[in-house]
Design an enzyme around this catalytic site. Structure first.
Site, PDB file in Angstrom:
ATOM      1  N   SER A 299      -6.837  -4.926  11.617  1.00 38.13           N
ATOM      2  CA  SER A 299      -6.625  -5.483  12.308  1.00 38.13           C
ATOM      3  C   SER A 299      -6.449  -7.525  11.748  1.00 38.13           C
ATOM      4  O   SER A 299      -6.625  -8.121  12.646  1.00 38.13           O
ATOM      5  CB  SER A 299      -7.986  -5.667  12.680  1.00 38.13           C
TER       6      SER A 299
ATOM      7  N   GLY B 275       3.786  -3.687  10.984  1.00 31.24           N
ATOM      8  CA  GLY B 275       3.263  -3.986   9.647  1.00 31.24           C
ATOM      9  C   GLY B 275       3.416  -2.874   8.807  1.00 31.24           C
ATOM     10  O   GLY B 275       3.739  -1.869   8.839  1.00 31.24           O
ATOM     11  N   VAL B 276       0.990  -2.475   8.785  1.00 38.94           N
ATOM     12  CA  VAL B 276       1.607  -1.591   7.307  1.00 38.94           C
ATOM     13  C   VAL B 276       1.253  -0.695   8.194  1.00 38.94           C
ATOM     14  O   VAL B 276       2.123   0.608   7.667  1.00 38.94           O
ATOM     15  CB  VAL B 276      -0.346  -2.012   6.811  1.00 38.94           C
ATOM     16  N   ASP B 277       1.485   0.019   9.478  1.00 40.09           N
ATOM     17  CA  ASP B 277       1.468   0.889  10.348  1.00 40.09           C
ATOM     18  C   ASP B 277       3.004   1.044  10.007  1.00 40.09           C
ATOM     19  O   ASP B 277       3.434   2.462   9.934  1.00 40.09           O
ATOM     20  CB  ASP B 277       1.111   0.481  11.716  1.00 40.09           C
TER      21      ASP B 277
ATOM     22  N   ILE C   7       0.905  -1.491  -0.164  1.00 41.16           N
ATOM     23  CA  ILE C   7      -0.147  -0.104  -0.218  1.00 41.16           C
ATOM     24  C   ILE C   7       0.689   1.203   0.250  1.00 41.16           C
ATOM     25  O   ILE C   7       0.370   2.530  -1.095  1.00 41.16           O
ATOM     26  CB  ILE C   7      -0.820   0.009   1.082  1.00 41.16           C
TER      27      ILE C   7
ATOM     28  N   ILE D   6      -1.101  -8.493  13.144  1.00 46.30           N
ATOM     29  CA  ILE D   6      -0.615  -8.614  14.458  1.00 46.30           C
ATOM     30  C   ILE D   6      -1.654  -8.275  15.235  1.00 46.30           C
ATOM     31  O   ILE D   6      -1.675  -9.148  16.923  1.00 46.30           O
ATOM     32  CB  ILE D   6       0.717  -7.481  14.868  1.00 46.30           C
ATOM     33  N   TYR D   7      -2.694  -7.948  15.025  1.00 48.61           N
ATOM     34  CA  TYR D   7      -3.979  -8.408  15.308  1.00 48.61           C
ATOM     35  C   TYR D   7      -4.888  -9.187  15.343  1.00 48.61           C
ATOM     36  O   TYR D   7      -5.853  -9.209  16.692  1.00 48.61           O
ATOM     37  CB  TYR D   7      -5.128  -6.735  15.369  1.00 48.61           C
TER      38      TYR D   7
END
Length: 172
Positions: free
Chosen positions: A121, A32-34, A11, A124-125
């Site tokens: 989510s 992750g993406v964050d 992304i 890792i969530y």
């Protein structure tokens, strides 16, 4: 599914009006993406997130905030905090639904025409991927019906599991 496009990839590399970040409530980057969005976007995103934190103390689970996109090939980043999966009995479905709905409130407010969503989510969530995909598609479909100004919602799957799952669900 008309205005919904499915992509597999990163992304942070898509040229976009807006991308959605699966953030954590601190808004300071994470895994992750964050983490990827903060790394590629650079210090401008972090600086705006710190202003938001100072104003409102972060971002609650299910809420969303918007910043400019820094060095990303996008205009905006919509940061939303999805729920951590516990056992399905702690409001996880509603919190995930709320995360998507609050993104669409911002999309509407900023008159954003095209947006790219990650799989909120499911990393890792640990939210179950199929359950999350069904919620995402339900909310996206509803919001597209309610807002004719949105031209395209792009789902960007980093991994093949999510891509194949969405592909199958969208073919139904």
């Amino acid at each position: 599914m008309g205005k919904i496009t499915l992509l597999q990839g990163d992304i942070t590399k898509v040229s976009a009006e807006a991308i959605v970040n699966a953030a954590n409530s601190s808004l300071l980057g994470g895994g992750g993406v964050d983490g990827a969005i903060h790394r590629v976007g650079g210090p401008a995103i972090l600086a705006e997130c710190q202003i938001i934190r100072n104003r409102q103390g972060g971002c609650k689970v299910g809420d969303a905030v918007i910043t400019k996109a820094g060095n990303l090939p996008a205009d905006y980043v919509i940061h939303t905090v999805g729920p951590r999966w516990q056992d399905g009995h702690h409001g996880e479905d509603e919190l995930l639904r709320s995360a998507y709905l609050n993104c669409f409130k911002i999309i509407d407010e900023y008159d954003i025409k095209t947006v790219f969503f990650p799989n909120i989510s499911t990393g890792i969530y640990h939210f179950p991927k199929e359950r999350a995909a069904n919620i995402a598609l339900e909310v996206i479909t509803r919001c597209l019906r309610e807002n004719a100004n949105i031209e395209r919602v792009n789902l960007v799957c980093f991994d093949a599991d999510n891509y194949n799952l969405y592909s199958a669900l969208m073919a139904e």
